[in-house]
Design an enzyme around this catalytic site. Structure first.
Site, mmCIF file in Angstrom:
data_model
loop_
_atom_site.group_PDB
_atom_site.id
_atom_site.type_symbol
_atom_site.label_atom_id
_atom_site.label_comp_id
_atom_site.label_asym_id
_atom_site.label_seq_id
_atom_site.Cartn_x
_atom_site.Cartn_y
_atom_site.Cartn_z
ATOM 1 N N THR B 13 0.826 -1.212 0.000
ATOM 2 C CA THR B 13 0.000 0.000 0.000
ATOM 3 C C THR B 13 0.860 1.262 0.000
ATOM 4 O O THR B 13 0.627 2.169 -0.796
ATOM 5 C CB THR B 13 -0.950 0.037 1.214
ATOM 6 O OG1 THR B 13 -0.188 -0.207 2.382
ATOM 7 C CG2 THR B 13 -2.039 -1.008 1.102
ATOM 8 N N VAL B 14 1.870 1.316 0.875
ATOM 9 C CA VAL B 14 2.670 2.544 0.947
ATOM 10 C C VAL B 14 3.476 2.744 -0.332
ATOM 11 O O VAL B 14 3.527 3.851 -0.890
ATOM 12 C CB VAL B 14 3.592 2.548 2.186
ATOM 13 C CG1 VAL B 14 4.450 3.808 2.209
ATOM 14 C CG2 VAL B 14 2.761 2.463 3.473
ATOM 15 N N GLU B 129 10.949 9.668 8.451
ATOM 16 C CA GLU B 129 9.782 10.373 8.994
ATOM 17 C C GLU B 129 8.544 9.481 9.085
ATOM 18 O O GLU B 129 7.792 9.540 10.064
ATOM 19 C CB GLU B 129 9.468 11.586 8.095
ATOM 20 C CG GLU B 129 8.320 12.453 8.549
ATOM 21 C CD GLU B 129 8.584 13.137 9.876
ATOM 22 O OE1 GLU B 129 9.365 14.079 9.906
ATOM 23 O OE2 GLU B 129 8.019 12.694 10.891
ATOM 24 N N ILE B 136 2.055 12.509 10.096
ATOM 25 C CA ILE B 136 2.430 13.665 10.925
ATOM 26 C C ILE B 136 3.942 13.863 10.848
ATOM 27 O O ILE B 136 4.694 12.949 11.179
ATOM 28 C CB ILE B 136 2.033 13.455 12.401
ATOM 29 C CG1 ILE B 136 0.590 12.961 12.524
ATOM 30 C CG2 ILE B 136 2.254 14.728 13.208
ATOM 31 C CD1 ILE B 136 0.199 12.569 13.950
ATOM 32 N N GLY B 187 -10.263 -4.851 8.733
ATOM 33 C CA GLY B 187 -8.880 -4.684 8.291
ATOM 34 C C GLY B 187 -8.105 -3.657 9.104
ATOM 35 O O GLY B 187 -6.981 -3.304 8.772
ATOM 36 N N GLU B 190 -4.806 -6.732 12.679
ATOM 37 C CA GLU B 190 -4.314 -7.916 11.985
ATOM 38 C C GLU B 190 -4.867 -9.191 12.621
ATOM 39 O O GLU B 190 -5.354 -9.168 13.758
ATOM 40 C CB GLU B 190 -2.784 -7.933 12.050
ATOM 41 C CG GLU B 190 -2.191 -6.587 11.673
ATOM 42 C CD GLU B 190 -0.886 -6.699 10.931
ATOM 43 O OE1 GLU B 190 -0.529 -7.804 10.484
ATOM 44 O OE2 GLU B 190 -0.235 -5.663 10.781
ATOM 45 N N LYS B 205 7.884 2.932 18.407
ATOM 46 C CA LYS B 205 7.776 4.334 18.003
ATOM 47 C C LYS B 205 8.266 5.272 19.109
ATOM 48 O O LYS B 205 8.942 6.263 18.840
ATOM 49 C CB LYS B 205 6.332 4.646 17.616
ATOM 50 C CG LYS B 205 5.935 3.959 16.306
ATOM 51 C CD LYS B 205 4.442 3.965 16.085
ATOM 52 C CE LYS B 205 4.078 3.270 14.770
ATOM 53 N NZ LYS B 205 2.635 2.971 14.679
#
Lengths: 429, 429
Positions: B13-14, B129, B136, B187, B190, B205
């Protein structure tokens, strides 16, 4: 490495904050840029004024040229305010190859184009993060963080004074006049509050945000401005019943290449993040085609928040100097031709409050006008107001274009059954 | 100028979002960096898979080395995920002088130190990033926007799945199990949700945020982790009555040089901006000594938001290349020795829910334990629970250190009148 030498124009609250951060965070700054930062000279209005911080008296001068022409100084930080004289100082500094950091929104909104051109000519940096939304690094975010996206809308609460007043009115049900007076006593509003409450301060900031966000050189004349002086306790109460807060919103919007900018009191749905931005806080909501919705929140003013942004700019200029890339960093240029949206393409919901004759058939007459100009309605509330021997009607429209709404209002003015159009506001969220 | 050539590792997707933005915003990108960006080669798992976007089949390969060793490629974008193998690819790319952009938080949290050292050695940029809070631009904000300030606390809602689950539980009064099941069907979660609901994704993170914010190299082992699997509908209901929402908060805090990091379900006052961050949105609240409180809000994941951050990094790398300053830009280095706060210095409010014997004197016995360890109480609510033939006690403490609280809990376990310690949560705001 030799230290960076700073010339500071102005030693008010922000200037004092800059001195405090530069002195207090010297170690952290040195770690980031490899050398220290020294404040070499400071321009003040009165050398003999008593100050909160200790400063070597030899560094203080009342002669601007002692700062501007000092060959040792690499970077000028302008926190003195004012426009025309200040512009001359900054131009002079750039002509001598000095980099400039300013917190001056009026200056950048009015003369940013000329100043940035002069900077480019002399290979200098001009940074102005603190000019919009004090402690929020919003300019950097738009220019770098969202550089890959196409920004379609920016909505900002960018004036702390008016947000303080509106938040307080909402919280306490108080009148505009009472809260303004209190804000003036507490120092949150100036003796002459026109620039804030008239929406002009916010308009200058939206000019800067719009220019960066839309790559188009926007001036304050492009911004439709309406202040908060007519916002009444009743408006806020009715809005609240309908699920809205009233905020002074700056809105910059773009569709294709057409842009429209305004500053006006706006009803914001209580569930929207902007509705919960209270007191002197600022927030900027940014819509990007790809990123969707983002918001940046923080203190809009104040000695230390604003100084934080100034010193972040200072570190950026110093890093550029170390890398020898000052002025050459590709900036967001205003490469797009400015095209203002015609009013028939500016579309939003409206909140309208009317005093009308309290008799049968009035509501039908009023709704017919909306129908005539193809404005459809989301909600209509009618209630008697015994004090006035009239009824009050509160209408929220669906999305309607400004041209149609103007026609509605013109028709309203000719109708005997409508005693008064009490208020009309934009609605968002 | 010749175009920048990109090698893309991964076309999920990305990756698809990156291709879309690079192709769709080519004009805007060219304006900013002076040349175009071309995607030269793309590594995929299966060349024959049907895809949403049209891509020249000659650009697609299943052999990573065809991308990594292509001399034409300037920049590698890694959006394939995975840790050990991916690290080898990235190290190989850096050794060939290619710049790297990655959206991979696991990788950067576990091997960031090694990767950044390798980049420095070869004069390459590594930007990441998109690894934290998708759309963000929070890493850039911490490194540049708040560079002049001393950050003392970072509180983040940095996992969209758990925030979706907790928001939904709060809104609908539903159970954790039901909402998780629904999230899996939609979705948003997971099939094996452990990494999200166990708090591990958020911990990685926070490792990255803490390292950048505190200039100290933090690993995930430094983070105390508690997931949301035990958060019950009752916990949320009681919290709500007391004026709080439950959020999975990552908290990184520093006092002097002592740091403490945790991820845990936390009660957040409803008036706090973090309490209104709902669904799959993320937000990061940053406290700076000078700037005060700021918050950055936006989509935490998703094809286009994440791709926006990746392409913003791409533009930053391209600008650095134009200026020939790749790798030489002074980065925030982890120059501070890591010192973890001892538990008797980690101080916060606690929410505690107990099942106790429904008889006289129990409350007195319980409050005596708090007194013994010098923990004072903000509020105590006792109510009978007929279903259980027991009483329920809800306690909110004032600020208390973790060591004292542990002692309280140990004493509680030995008390016959306490049937069960149902829940204990941190309280913020």
């Amino acid at each position: 490495m030799k230290p960076f030498k700073i010339g500071l124009l102005g030693l008010g609250t922000v200037g004092t904050g800059v001195v405090r951060i530069v002195e207090g965070h010297q170690d952290d700054i040195k770690r980031q840029i490899g050398s220290s930062i020294e404040i070499e000279k400071i321009l003040v209005q009165n050398k003999n004024k008593l100050r909160d911080i200790h400063i070597d008296p030899h560094k203080i001068t009342e002669d601007p040229w002692e700062v501007l022409e000092d060959k040792n100084i690499d970077i000028i930080i302008e926190v003195m305010g004012g426009v025309e004289l200040t512009k001359n100082y900054i131009i002079a500094a750039l002509e001598q190859g000095k980099h400039v950091i300013t917190a001056n929104k009026d200056l950048m909104a009015q003369h940013g184009h000329e100043i940035l051109a002069k900077a480019e000519e002399h290979g200098c940096d001009v940074f102005y993060e603190a000019s919009v939304a004090g402690g929020i690094p919003i300019l950097r975010t738009i220019v770098e963080g969202l550089s890959s996206d196409r920004i379609t809308k920016i909505m900002g609460i960018v004036n702390g004074t008016t947000n303080y007043i509106l938040s307080k009115m909402s919280l306490e049900g108080a009148s505009y006049e009472d809260v303004l007076k209190e804000a003036q006593e507490l120092g949150y509003a100036e003796a002459d509050p026109t620039s804030d409450v008239g929406g002009f301060d916010a308009a200058y900031k939206m000019t800067i945000l719009g220019t960066l966000g839309f790559h188009t050189y926007i001036t304050v004349e492009d911004v439709e401005i309406k202040g908060i002086t007519d916002v009444s306790a009743e408006d806020i109460r009715y809005s609240s019943h309908l699920g809205y807060e009233i905020k002074l919103l700056g809105i910059a919007e773009r569709k294709d290449d057409l842009i429209y900018l305004s500053v006006q009191p706006t009803l914001v749905k209580k569930s929207h993040p902007l509705a919960n931005v209270n007191g002197v806080y600022n927030a900027v909501y940014v819509y990007g085609e790809a990123v969707g919705e983002t918001m940046f929140y923080g203190p809009g003013a104040g000695e230390m928040p604003t100084a934080t942004s100034v010193v972040a700019d200072l570190i950026a200029v110093a890093k550029n100097s170390v890398l020898q890339v000052n002025g050459s960093k590709p900036t967001i240029s205003s490469y797009k031709e400015k095209k203002i949206k015609p009013l028939d393409q500016v579309v939003y919901k409206n909140f309208i409050r009317l005093y009308v004759a309290d008799k049968a058939g009035v509501l039908a007459q009023i709704t017919q006008v909306f129908t005539k100009y193809e404005v459809s309605l989301e909600s209509v509330v009618q209630q008697p107001n015994p004090d006035l021997q009239a009824a009050e009607i509160i209408i929220v429209t669906h999305d309607a274009n400004m041209e149609s709404m103007e026609k509605v209002l013109i028709d309203f003015k000719d109708m005997d059954v409508i005693h008064e159009i009490k208020s009309i506001y934009r609605v968002e969220g």
